[in-house]
Design a protein around this motif. Structure first.
Motif, short mmCIF file in Angstrom:
data_model
loop_
_atom_site.label_atom_id
_atom_site.label_comp_id
_atom_site.label_asym_id
_atom_site.label_seq_id
_atom_site.Cartn_x
_atom_site.Cartn_y
_atom_site.Cartn_z
N SER A 123 38.65 9.57 52.01
CA SER A 123 40.03 9.28 51.59
C SER A 123 40.34 10.03 50.30
N ILE A 124 41.60 10.11 49.98
CA ILE A 124 42.01 10.75 48.73
C ILE A 124 41.45 9.96 47.54
N SER A 125 41.34 8.64 47.66
CA SER A 125 40.77 7.82 46.58
C SER A 125 39.31 8.19 46.33
N GLN A 126 38.54 8.33 47.41
CA GLN A 126 37.15 8.74 47.26
C GLN A 126 37.06 10.12 46.62
N PHE A 127 37.92 11.04 47.05
CA PHE A 127 37.95 12.38 46.50
C PHE A 127 38.22 12.35 45.00
N LEU A 128 39.21 11.58 44.58
CA LEU A 128 39.54 11.51 43.15
C LEU A 128 38.40 10.88 42.36
N PRO B 174 44.94 12.18 53.24
CA PRO B 174 45.93 11.60 52.32
C PRO B 174 46.05 10.10 52.54
N PRO B 175 46.72 9.41 51.61
CA PRO B 175 46.95 7.98 51.83
C PRO B 175 47.92 7.78 52.99
N VAL C 137 39.41 15.82 53.26
CA VAL C 137 40.02 14.77 52.45
C VAL C 137 41.35 14.38 53.09
N GLU D 84 47.35 17.41 54.11
CA GLU D 84 48.61 16.74 53.79
C GLU D 84 49.58 17.02 54.93
N TYR E 186 35.50 20.75 49.27
CA TYR E 186 36.49 19.91 49.92
C TYR E 186 37.63 20.75 50.51
N THR F 130 41.62 19.59 51.61
CA THR F 130 42.55 18.47 51.66
C THR F 130 43.59 18.67 52.76
#
Length: 120
Positions: free
Chosen positions: A107-112, A68-69, A66, A38, A34, A36
């Motif tokens: 999305s960050i949610s999918q990543f987490l 961010p929200p 990835v 930001e 990944y 990310t």
């Protein structure tokens, strides 16, 4: 003989030839890697350029990008009557459907959800 302007432009437009790129680094390390993104507190042009750089880097290294929200982006507060979003992600301004044709973006949610192991 001189080459026509249109043939020079066509030759320079490498992205429209249907060529694909497979990263030589995709096979190293864990199967799924990944990168990310930001956005910083700068203006839209700085955010866009940083995003473009990371998208190219993710593609070149075979990584999943990835995002961010959604959040408030500097100087991009939308106040018109039809606005239903208080915060905007970069995806509100760029064509992510086209991007997903060449790069996996999550999305960050999918990543987490993918990376954090729940011990419960």
């Amino acid at each position: 003989p001189r080459e026509s302007c249109s043939s020079i432009i066509e030759r320079m437009r490498y992205w429209s030839r249907g060529e694909t790129h497979a990263s030589p680094y995709a096979g190293y390390g864990p199967k799924r890697k990944y990168l990310t993104f930001e956005p910083d507190a700068g203006g839209w042009n700085n955010i866009r350029m940083a995003f473009e750089t990371l998208a190219v880097l993710a593609h070149a290294t075979g990584r999943v990008l990835v995002m961010p929200p959604p959040q408030r982006l500097y100087l991009l507060k939308v106040t018109h009557a039809g606005n239903t979003r208080a915060h905007h992600g970069v995806d509100a301004f760029l064509d992510f459907d086209a991007l997903r044709g060449a790069l996996e973006v999550i999305s960050i949610s999918q990543f987490l959800n993918e990376t954090i192991k729940n011990d419960n």
